[in-house]
Design a protein around this motif. Structure first.
Motif, PDB file in Angstrom:
ATOM      1  N   UNK A 273      69.283  60.843 158.989  1.00 62.57           N
ATOM      2  CA  UNK A 273      70.654  61.158 158.564  1.00 62.57           C
ATOM      3  C   UNK A 273      70.584  62.067 157.353  1.00 62.57           C
ATOM      4  N   UNK A 274      71.342  63.153 157.374  1.00 67.17           N
ATOM      5  CA  UNK A 274      71.439  64.036 156.217  1.00 67.17           C
ATOM      6  C   UNK A 274      72.909  64.213 155.874  1.00 67.17           C
ATOM      7  N   UNK A 275      73.154  64.438 154.615  1.00 69.81           N
ATOM      8  CA  UNK A 275      74.502  64.724 154.144  1.00 69.81           C
ATOM      9  C   UNK A 275      74.499  66.148 153.610  1.00 69.81           C
ATOM     10  N   UNK A 276      75.308  66.994 154.223  1.00 72.94           N
ATOM     11  CA  UNK A 276      75.389  68.377 153.767  1.00 72.94           C
ATOM     12  C   UNK A 276      76.248  68.372 152.521  1.00 72.94           C
ATOM     13  N   UNK A 277      75.597  68.495 151.389  1.00 66.83           N
ATOM     14  CA  UNK A 277      76.223  68.317 150.090  1.00 66.83           C
ATOM     15  C   UNK A 277      77.052  69.535 149.713  1.00 66.83           C
ATOM     16  N   UNK A 278      77.853  69.396 148.649  1.00 61.88           N
ATOM     17  CA  UNK A 278      78.717  70.511 148.244  1.00 61.88           C
ATOM     18  C   UNK A 278      77.982  71.833 148.054  1.00 61.88           C
ATOM     19  N   UNK A 279      76.746  71.763 147.536  1.00 58.05           N
ATOM     20  CA  UNK A 279      76.004  73.008 147.312  1.00 58.05           C
ATOM     21  C   UNK A 279      75.635  73.687 148.620  1.00 58.05           C
ATOM     22  N   UNK A 280      75.744  72.949 149.734  1.00 69.08           N
ATOM     23  CA  UNK A 280      75.393  73.513 151.032  1.00 69.08           C
ATOM     24  C   UNK A 280      76.576  74.171 151.730  1.00 69.08           C
ATOM     25  N   UNK A 281      77.758  74.113 151.126  1.00 72.14           N
ATOM     26  CA  UNK A 281      78.897  74.833 151.679  1.00 72.14           C
ATOM     27  C   UNK A 281      78.757  76.285 151.242  1.00 72.14           C
TER      28      UNK A 281
END
Length: 796
Positions: A273-281
């Motif tokens: 499971x990965x969470x695409x964090x704010x920096x990845x937007x």
């Protein structure tokens, strides 16, 4: 609880059913061993009813959901007079906020085949003092309704919309005694207070529960006619009016003022499971009709306020972390969610609306913002998901989420990386639920964006649960050839022995829940790989059948337990046929080999939309290289006696987008055919002449320009045995080959032969690799690390 006023918006936090557990019924023989722990499932009823006259056993059995909304365990040792709490928060929210009809619920024991003393609960009209009817307790959060864009809000204390009066009570539970005297047996007690006490229900700042001291007698069991009784845990051994604090519910609850966190996707077994964090937007753009795009927005805006035109926001998430994994593996994204937080609203005209997910068709710079065109299919695809409907103005800081799996499958295709679509981002597009055109004035919904001033819990993000799966594909120097000319037929046989042939139907194997057995026949036209030309001889390395697995058929009763892992065997057909009219069940049964050529396991947990690969390398070689007739293969389930939901595969004539018909992928290694140039050599000490054969050069595939920045490599070639079958190049330059191979015949050349390396414009070599004159991958790149290399032809 559905009503609200113009000042406050009601948000539902948690909801509980409270039942007054009375204990078990009396044992007819006084045997306490008839008691047992019971598990009760709670199901939603799907059809409306108004009174008990409208329902019966069959009505409920036919009109309830198959999956329970809650499960509660009633322990054998549970104390009578206690509160059983059932959490149905999501269900109540669906009734109130999503207008799902409220047809009530039904409590069904998880094991209705097991006999025991029944657990009892007070009904809706209890006539016994200190029994309490069922109560639904709803925890509401009231948020000030504001039409400004400010994110501030006034929150009133949480309150419950209904409470039940509770009391402390000493309760006589079911017991079994054999005493004939007028005595009482007191069970162990954990308290020593003798005064009345009160029990507080799940707390509420706006209401309290009344308390009283009383005693309640539940059904008891005795084996004598005397006044023997068993008393529940009491405060003391005093014979005066005593009371016991009512045991609290076994269900723990959080403070009503705090909302439960949004759910996370569940990673599959062996997955991640990965969470695409704010920096990845990586990109956020707000488009408004008739205006230039806003590429640096401070807020995400969606809707059509009177002061603006239609406005949509595009989010583009950086998926590189996962797409890079597709270089060597298939990636099955099993689940994904997208999360947003409402910051505020703008506009006084409210219309019920829903925010939909629509992937961008083109690059953002090509979006047409002409009025009336912004939300057209020229800019955005059809919806791949949507957030819960906004029936009223959403409150500030309201967190919303929805499924993102369908959307992300467009960019990370579970079938193959070759099917990935360009990730241009996904649009947040509002639609009015009454069907009104989006050009009508409404309210602008504003969500938090990604910037240094936004709390991390408010920023838009997605989570992805996925599994890496090893892929079978051609490896260099083999090149894939896809055979797509295929005929596929489904054969069926029912329990009465009736058979049928189905053309252009979804492929399957096994026995379904109706007792019908399925087999699938597949035949590829391999004539296209049988031919060769005058330049290359084709050698077959590996061959795979690729099937597009669609998942299982739908269960007629919605029961996922009908799924199971299935094993399929693949058999060669031994007699020729040309069309589906030529075959039937008996033809295949009589004309197939007894031993399978391949076996594949289809796991119960396998993701729909993925690729099933069947290795039939030896069989294809026999068809092509040995001229064995190709009559196709048949897929037969390993256990045709076991009923289950059938696995499904796309057929040969599928017209459904994102479905792929069966393909035979053949890995071909092309070897250049060279006409030998005789070389006459004299053998020392003998007068006989031998003819040697030139070493075949590496074939030039396409235009090849010499590199100018670097010296050409050099090679010295020898033939070292009398049969002229071994060529070696490992004699150090400047040394005599006879020093290393005393029994050798003669060299072809003892002078260096220049060999140039060149860049590969056609991508025939893997990145950052080069190959020697025999096609072997070199271990060094000679400094040309940014190019793809292969050998040019050279002549001896």
């Amino acid at each position: 609880i559905e009503s609200t006023d113009n000042t406050f918006e009601t948000t539902l936090e948690e909801s509980f059913i409270h039942l007054n557990y009375l204990g078990t019924e009396e044992s007819p023989n006084g045997d306490v061993e008839d008691k047992t722990t019971r598990t009760v499932n709670v199901y939603k009823i799907t059809e409306p009813w108004d009174s008990p006259d409208d329902i019966d056993w069959d009505f409920i059995e036919d009109n309830r959901e198959d999956t329970p909304i809650a499960t509660v365990v009633i322990e054998e040792s549970r104390l009578g007079g206690t509160k059983v709490t059932i959490d149905i928060s999501d269900t109540v929210r669906s009734w109130v906020e999503e207008d799902v009809p409220n047809n009530g619920v039904v409590l069904i024991d998880a094991n209705e085949d097991e006999e025991s003393l029944l657990p009892l609960y007070a009904n809706e009209n209890p006539s016994v003092p200190d029994e309490y009817p069922p109560v639904l307790q709803v925890c509401e959060k009231e948020v000030h309704v504001s039409t400004s864009t400010s994110s501030s809000s006034t929150t009133t204390p949480s309150s419950t919309s209904s409470t039940s009066s509770t009391s402390s009570s000493s309760t006589t539970t079911p017991s079994s005694t054999s005493s004939t005297s007028s005595s009482s047996t007191t069970t162990p007690s954990s308290t020593s207070s003798t005064s009345s006490s009160s029990t507080t229900t799940p707390s509420s700042t706006s209401s309290t529960s009344s308390t009283s001291s009383s005693s309640t007698t539940t059904p008891s069991s005795t084996s004598s006619t005397s006044s023997s009784s068993t008393t529940t845990p009491s405060s003391t051994s005093s014979t005066s009016s005593s009371s016991t604090t009512t045991p609290t519910s076994t269900t723990s609850t959080s403070s009503p003022s705090s909302r439960a966190p949004p759910p996370q996707c569940s990673k599959p077994e062996g997955g991640s499971r990965v969470e695409i964090t704010p920096s990845s937007v990586t990109e956020i753009i707000v488009f408004t009709e008739g205006e230039d795009p806003n590429t640096s927005p401070t807020e995400l805006e969606v809707g059509n306020p009177p002061s603006k035109g239609v406005t949509v926001t595009v989010l583009k998430f950086n998926l590189t972390e996962i797409t890079e994994l597709q270089e060597n593996n298939d990636i099955w994204v099993t689940q994904s969610n997208i999360f947003l937080t409402v910051k505020g609203t703008e506009g006084d005209t409210w219309k019920e609306q829903v925010t939909k997910l629509r992937p961008l068709v083109t690059n953002p710079e090509n979006v047409d913002t002409t009025p009336g065109e912004l939300t057209s299919t020229d800019n955005f695809e059809e919806s791949t998901g949507e957030f819960p409907e906004n029936k009223k103005v959403p409150g500030d800081d309201k967190k919303i989420y929805t499924d993102f799996t369908t959307t992300i499958h467009k960019w990370i295709n579970p079938y193959s990386k070759d099917k990935n679509e360009d990730n241009n981002g996904v649009g947040l597009v509002n639609e009015y639920t009454d069907g009104s055109p989006d050009s009508e004035d409404g309210t602008l919904i504003i969500y938090y964006t990604v910037d240094e001033n936004t709390d991390e819990e408010h920023v838009p993000k997605i989570d992805i649960c996925y599994k890496e799966v090893e892929i079978k594909e051609c490896t260099k120097p083999s090149e894939p050839t896809d055979v797509k000319d295929v005929t596929a037929v489904v054969l069926t046989k029912d329990e009465d022995g009736n058979t049928a042939v189905h053309d252009n139907e979804t492929l399957s194997h096994g026995k379904d829940l109706d007792g019908v057995v399925y087999r699938s026949v597949i035949k590829f036209d391999t004539s296209t790989i049988e031919s060769t030309d005058n330049t290359f001889e084709t050698t077959l390395e590996e061959s795979f059948i690729h099937l597009n697995y669609l998942g299982t058929e739908e269960s007629p009763n919605g029961d996922v337990e009908d799924k199971t892992t299935r094993t399929v065997n693949v058999y060669k057909i031994t007699e020729p046929w040309d069309s589906p009219d030529d075959i039937d069940w008996d033809f295949i049964e009589d004309n197939r080999e007894d031993t399978p050529i391949a076996t594949v396991v289809i796991e119960e947990s396998r993701l729909g939309g993925t690729k099933v690969t069947i290795d039939i390398s030896d069989t294809v070689r026999s068809w092509v290289e040995e001229d064995e007739p190709n009559n196709g293969v048949v897929l037969i389930d390993d256990n045709e006696d076991e009923e289950s939901l059938l696995p499904l595969y796309a057929d040969d004539d599928t017209a459904v987008p994102d479905e792929y018909p069966p393909v035979l992928q053949v890995c071909e290694k092309k070897v250049p055919i060279s006409t030998p140039v005789p070389v006459t050599t004299e053998i020392p000490r003998e007068s006989t002449s031998y003819t040697t054969v030139t070493t075949p050069g590496s074939a030039a595939k396409g235009k090849c320009d010499r590199l100018t920045n670097g010296e050409p490599e050099q090679v010295v070639v020898y033939i070292v045995d009398p049969d002229n079958t071994t060529v070696i190049t490992d004699v150090p330059q400047g040394e005599n080959y006879t020093d290393h191979y005393p029994n050798s015949v003669r060299c072809i050349s003892d002078q260096p032969i220049q060999q140039y390396m060149c860049y590969d414009a056609q991508g025939l070599c893997k990145k950052q690799q080069k190959r020697d004159e025999y096609g072997r991958v070199s271990k060094q790149n000679k400094g040309y690390s940014n190019l793809e290399f292969r050998s040019c032809s050279y002549i001896l």
